[in-house]
Design a protein around this motif. Structure first.
Motif, mmCIF file in Angstrom:
data_model
loop_
_atom_site.group_PDB
_atom_site.id
_atom_site.type_symbol
_atom_site.label_atom_id
_atom_site.label_comp_id
_atom_site.label_asym_id
_atom_site.label_seq_id
_atom_site.Cartn_x
_atom_site.Cartn_y
_atom_site.Cartn_z
ATOM 1 N N UNK A 474 -3.224 -19.360 56.486
ATOM 2 C CA UNK A 474 -4.081 -19.620 55.384
ATOM 3 C C UNK A 474 -4.550 -18.816 54.092
ATOM 4 N N UNK A 475 -3.925 -17.546 54.262
ATOM 5 C CA UNK A 475 -4.385 -16.662 53.209
ATOM 6 C C UNK A 475 -3.130 -16.776 52.149
ATOM 7 N N UNK A 476 -3.135 -17.230 50.875
ATOM 8 C CA UNK A 476 -2.167 -17.337 50.120
ATOM 9 C C UNK A 476 -1.299 -16.087 49.826
ATOM 10 N N UNK A 477 -1.974 -14.933 49.866
ATOM 11 C CA UNK A 477 -1.101 -13.857 49.892
ATOM 12 C C UNK A 477 -0.214 -13.180 50.969
ATOM 13 N N UNK A 478 -0.702 -13.821 52.259
ATOM 14 C CA UNK A 478 0.140 -13.457 53.450
ATOM 15 C C UNK A 478 0.981 -14.406 53.610
ATOM 16 N N UNK A 479 0.891 -15.654 53.071
ATOM 17 C CA UNK A 479 1.820 -16.611 53.377
ATOM 18 C C UNK A 479 3.464 -16.603 53.471
ATOM 19 N N UNK A 480 3.819 -15.535 52.256
ATOM 20 C CA UNK A 480 5.002 -15.328 52.210
ATOM 21 C C UNK A 480 5.720 -14.515 53.312
ATOM 22 N N UNK A 481 4.758 -13.734 53.889
ATOM 23 C CA UNK A 481 5.305 -12.938 55.141
ATOM 24 C C UNK A 481 5.613 -13.747 56.214
ATOM 25 N N UNK A 482 5.109 -14.841 56.257
ATOM 26 C CA UNK A 482 5.565 -15.810 57.340
ATOM 27 C C UNK A 482 6.865 -16.536 57.339
ATOM 28 N N UNK A 483 7.523 -16.312 56.264
ATOM 29 C CA UNK A 483 8.569 -17.278 55.832
ATOM 30 C C UNK A 483 9.920 -16.604 56.290
ATOM 31 N N UNK A 484 10.013 -15.491 56.492
ATOM 32 C CA UNK A 484 11.273 -14.745 56.510
ATOM 33 C C UNK A 484 11.784 -15.228 58.083
ATOM 34 N N UNK A 485 11.038 -14.831 59.106
ATOM 35 C CA UNK A 485 11.181 -14.916 60.455
ATOM 36 C C UNK A 485 10.159 -15.952 61.034
ATOM 37 N N UNK A 486 10.417 -17.171 61.503
ATOM 38 C CA UNK A 486 9.225 -17.920 62.131
ATOM 39 C C UNK A 486 8.639 -17.384 63.365
ATOM 40 N N UNK A 487 7.992 -16.287 63.099
ATOM 41 C CA UNK A 487 7.314 -15.596 64.166
ATOM 42 C C UNK A 487 6.217 -16.514 64.768
ATOM 43 N N UNK A 488 5.691 -17.227 63.923
ATOM 44 C CA UNK A 488 4.363 -18.043 64.284
ATOM 45 C C UNK A 488 4.932 -19.079 65.258
ATOM 46 N N UNK A 489 6.123 -19.766 64.999
ATOM 47 C CA UNK A 489 6.582 -20.932 65.914
ATOM 48 C C UNK A 489 6.933 -20.347 66.871
ATOM 49 N N UNK A 490 7.569 -19.012 67.179
ATOM 50 C CA UNK A 490 7.855 -18.397 68.384
ATOM 51 C C UNK A 490 6.732 -18.205 69.330
ATOM 52 N N UNK A 491 5.619 -17.531 68.532
ATOM 53 C CA UNK A 491 4.089 -17.325 69.195
ATOM 54 C C UNK A 491 3.899 -18.675 69.817
ATOM 55 N N UNK A 492 3.751 -19.610 69.068
ATOM 56 C CA UNK A 492 3.168 -21.100 69.556
ATOM 57 C C UNK A 492 4.056 -21.397 70.777
ATOM 58 N N UNK A 493 5.259 -21.253 70.592
ATOM 59 C CA UNK A 493 6.028 -21.624 71.605
ATOM 60 C C UNK A 493 5.812 -20.872 73.170
ATOM 61 N N UNK A 494 5.241 -19.660 72.852
ATOM 62 C CA UNK A 494 5.027 -18.937 74.339
ATOM 63 C C UNK A 494 3.761 -19.494 74.862
#
Length: 514
Positions: A474-494
């Motif tokens: 939700x933070x526009x300055x961190x958003x880019x960090x989540x685009x390289x590898x979908x770590x969030x998608x992986x965490x959600x899957x767990x």
């Protein structure tokens, strides 16, 4: 022994096709040069080398060490002259310059009428192709000739040349202002990366507004509009405002589609515009539009009418295969995505001297991510290590996220032999980054604690980290960090106890529905 990329002559000779080598030898023979001429012997010797080795040239007495530098410079020049004569390297800019050279020769011989006739015809072609720099040079020579060759029509000619010169000067001023702005923004992106604070954002807007406010869009021709759209794309990339990046990337590409003759004139910028458009469409995850635009791009660049040279082939390769892998990512088609990797690597080997290391590392990271998605964790780690062990100039964020991918693969595979050591190395790397932020340290701490927890506590750790990633997203300055590898998608899957592919497919369905 010098590294390949450090000796320009070696790289140039190795880049020559069979027909280009044959033409070079024919060109040398036409010059009436003895077949034993030293620069030709040097050419033959370097052509046989697999790696450049100066000592062999000296041992074979082709040249002394003291004379070698001059001999190499002479050979380099002769190869370029030969290539300039090759029809495959002829383009409209070279042809326009050639006509300008012919006019200069005629002028110097005092053949004013003939020179003016060539100049007038060449000028019209230059203006049609929006090549105002060359047109300006032509008008300057026309002024010189007209000032020496008095005719009855000089009054009308003088007014015409003054009008054309003034108009082109204005257009060149717009082009210079916009190209300077574009280059400045591109430099900011390469040297400092995406903005991470309100202060950095304000600085970029100050740079942008200082130049763009001077420009009246309605007065711009094709080239100025192209620079105008480029500046907006790069500005919005820096600000991570992808909605507007997408808008101006569309305008950039459609400027060419509305002026199809300019695709031949500016093939590099047509490819680059599509590169940004396809990249942002991937970030948005709208697979229908992405696939449609990818199809149009391929139709254009692989058509018989599209210009062909080594530089364009390299750019087309990068855009085509990056987008192809992105499409597999968006769809969650990891298994089929891994099948194209051997094909990509084969082409990477052929283009190794023409593509910078950073672009290769992006491809290796995508390959590693593709293997991770297909649950081939050993292969994923092997390809990811190519990135972090690279000797080239690779962006910090790319290196950090490659390390995160390795940690994900180690966790999934149960290969925790050097897990703790790798955590320490990653934390050390994060601390040495130019601009590390909370996301970097939270990610390392998550993996650091994860391996020591019971399965139940691991699930709770995933849930806690999921909440933190939602805040980062939700933070526009961190958003880019989540685009390289979908770590969030992986965490959600767990957290949900489903395969990560299911999370990706849900995203695709959501994008198609909206």
């Amino acid at each position: 022994m010098a590294e390949l990329h450090k000796d320009f002559l070696f790289v140039l000779i190795k880049s020559l096709t069979t027909s280009e080598k044959r033409q070079f030898r024919l060109y040398v023979n036409r010059l009436g040069i003895n077949v034993d001429a030293k620069f030709l012997l040097l050419f033959s010797e370097i052509e046989k080398m697999k790696e450049y080795d100066e000592s062999i040239i000296v041992q074979k007495k082709i040249s002394t060490k003291q004379q070698l530098s001059n001999l190499k410079a002479h050979l380099y020049k002769q190869i370029l002259v030969s290539l300039r004569m090759n029809p495959s390297h002829q383009n409209y800019r070279i042809q326009l310059r050639e006509q300008l050279d012919f006019a200069n020769i005629l002028y110097q011989k005092g053949l004013y009428k003939q020179a003016l006739k060539i100049l007038d015809k060449t000028k019209q072609t230059a203006l049609e192709l929006d090549e105002k720099t060359i047109a300006s040079e032509i008008i300057d020579l026309e002024k010189v000739i007209e000032s020496q060759f008095i005719t009855r029509s000089i009054e009308g000619r003088a007014e015409e040349l003054i009008r054309q010169s003034t108009e082109i000067s204005k257009q060149n001023h717009y082009a210079t202002e916009l190209s300077n702005l574009s280059l400045k923004l591109y430099s900011e992106m390469l040297t400092h990366g995406y903005v991470k604070t309100d202060e950095e954002r304000a600085e970029i807007m100050k740079i942008f507004n200082a130049q763009i406010q001077k420009i009246t869009f309605e007065k711009l021709n094709f080239t100025e509009k192209l620079w105008y759209f480029k500046a907006h794309v790069w500005k919005n990339q820096l600000l991570q405002e992808y909605k507007y990046t997408l808008k101006y990337a569309f305008l950039w590409v459609d400027l060419f589609h509305n002026n199809p003759e300019m695709i031949m004139s500016h093939p590099v910028w047509y490819i680059k515009g599509n590169t940004y458009l396809l990249k942002v469409l991937f970030l948005y995850g709208n697979i229908d539009i992405l696939e449609d635009r990818f199809r149009k791009f391929n139709e254009a660049v692989y058509s018989s009418s599209f210009a062909q040279n080594e530089n364009l082939q390299s750019l087309i390769f990068l855009t085509h295969y990056n987008t192809l892998m992105n499409i597999h990512f968006v769809k969650g088609e990891f298994f089929s995505g891994t099948k194209i990797i051997p094909e990509i690597e084969l082409k990477m080997d052929r283009l190794r001297d023409k593509i910078d290391e950073h672009h290769f590392m992006i491809l290796y990271l995508k390959m590693a991510a593709m293997f991770f998605g297909s649950r081939k964790f050993k292969e994923s780690i092997r390809y990811a290590l190519k990135v972090i062990e690279s000797k080239g100039n690779v962006q910090e964020d790319l290196l950090f996220h490659t390390r995160i991918l390795i940690l994900m693969a180690k966790y999934e595979s149960g290969n925790d032999e050097d897990y703790d050591e790798f955590i320490k190395a990653t934390l050390k790397f994060a601390k040495k980054m130019k601009k590390p932020d909370e996301f970097h340290f939270e990610s390392v701490n998550f993996f650091k604690n994860l391996n020591n927890l019971t399965p139940h506590n691991q699930l709770e750790s995933f849930k806690e980290f999921d909440k933190k990633l939602q805040v980062f997203a939700g933070n526009e300055y961190y958003r880019r960090s989540l685009l390289y590898i979908d770590i969030h998608g992986w965490v959600k899957s767990k957290v949900r106890n489903v395969d990560v592919i299911e999370i990706i497919k849900e995203k695709v369905r959501y994008k198609r529905a909206h």
